[in-house]
Design an enzyme around this catalytic site. Sequence first.
Site, PDB file in Angstrom:
ATOM      1  N   TYR A  25       0.823  -1.210   0.000  1.00 39.12           N
ATOM      2  CA  TYR A  25       0.000   0.000   0.000  1.00 39.12           C
ATOM      3  C   TYR A  25       0.858   1.262   0.000  1.00 39.12           C
ATOM      4  O   TYR A  25       0.388   2.339   0.312  1.00 39.12           O
ATOM      5  CB  TYR A  25      -0.899  -0.027   1.243  1.00 39.12           C
ATOM      6  N   LYS A  64      -1.849   9.519   0.743  1.00 32.96           N
ATOM      7  CA  LYS A  64      -2.829   9.975   1.734  1.00 32.96           C
ATOM      8  C   LYS A  64      -2.152  10.762   2.856  1.00 32.96           C
ATOM      9  O   LYS A  64      -2.724  11.720   3.396  1.00 32.96           O
ATOM     10  CB  LYS A  64      -3.598   8.791   2.303  1.00 32.96           C
TER      11      LYS A  64
END
Length: 259
Positions: free
Chosen positions: A159, A166
Site C-alpha cells: 500500500y 494519503k
Amino acid sequence: MADIGLDTKIALVTGATRGVGLAVARKLCAAGARVVLNYAHSADDARRAVEELAPLKGEAVALRADVTRPEELARLLGQVRERYGRLDVFVHNAASWHPAPAVGADPAGVRADLSAALDPLLHGAPAIADLMDDGTGCRPGGRIVAVSSSGAHSVIPHYVGPGVAKAALESLVRYLAVELAGRGIAVNAVSTAKIDKGPGTPQPEVAAVLAARTPAGRLTSPADVADTVALLCTAEAGWIHGQVIRADGGLGLRGQGGG
C-alpha cells in the site's frame, strides 16, 4: 432523515459513482443538496448512480472529468459555475492504487497515486475557493472534505503508493485549512479503515480479522464514511479546521487499521 441544514447546498463529489463516493453523494442528496457526481471513466456507472439518487430530496447530475488533469478539472469547475453560480461543498474522493511493496515499488505508480491524491486540490483550490467565497462575506462558509485512509499512518502491505499519497493529502489539508479559514472555508479530512464492500470485499480472511478487532464490532461501511463527511458539512462543524476525523469504529486505537 433528520434535517442537517444542507437544503439547496451545491456539492461536488469526485469519484462519486461507486463505493464511498456514491455513498457520500447519496447522503448529501438525501439531505437536500444539489450534488454533482464527478466521474472519470464509466458512463454506465454514472447513469446508474443518477438514477439511484433521483428519488431523493435533492438533485443529482453527473459530469465527466479526470480531476487529476488540470484542464479537465478547470472545465468541471467552470461547468459548476455556469450551472449553479457557486459551490458550497467539495468532497475529494478520487484516488488510485498501484499495489506494491516499498522496496521495489514502481516510482511511476507511486507518482500516479500522489497525483490522484494531491492534484485536484493543488490545482483546484483557487477556483474552488472563489466559488465558495463571493467576496461579500454574506455567503455561508464553504466546506472542503478530503477522504483519506488509515494507510497514511499505519503500514499496510503493498500500500506504499496510496499510503504516502494519503499522508501527503492530510498535510495539504492542514495547509489549506490555515490559508482558507479567513475566507470562511473549513478544510478537513475523513480517514477510513478497510471498507466493507459486501461479498466483493478483497481479502475476506483479512477483512474478518479486522472486523473482529474493531471495537464497534464490524468493518467500516461506505455509509459510515458518508455520515462523517456530512457532519463536517453542517453549520455546527464550522469551527473545525484542518482536522483528520477517523471513521473506523475504533479500529485505529488497536494499531493497524487496514486499507
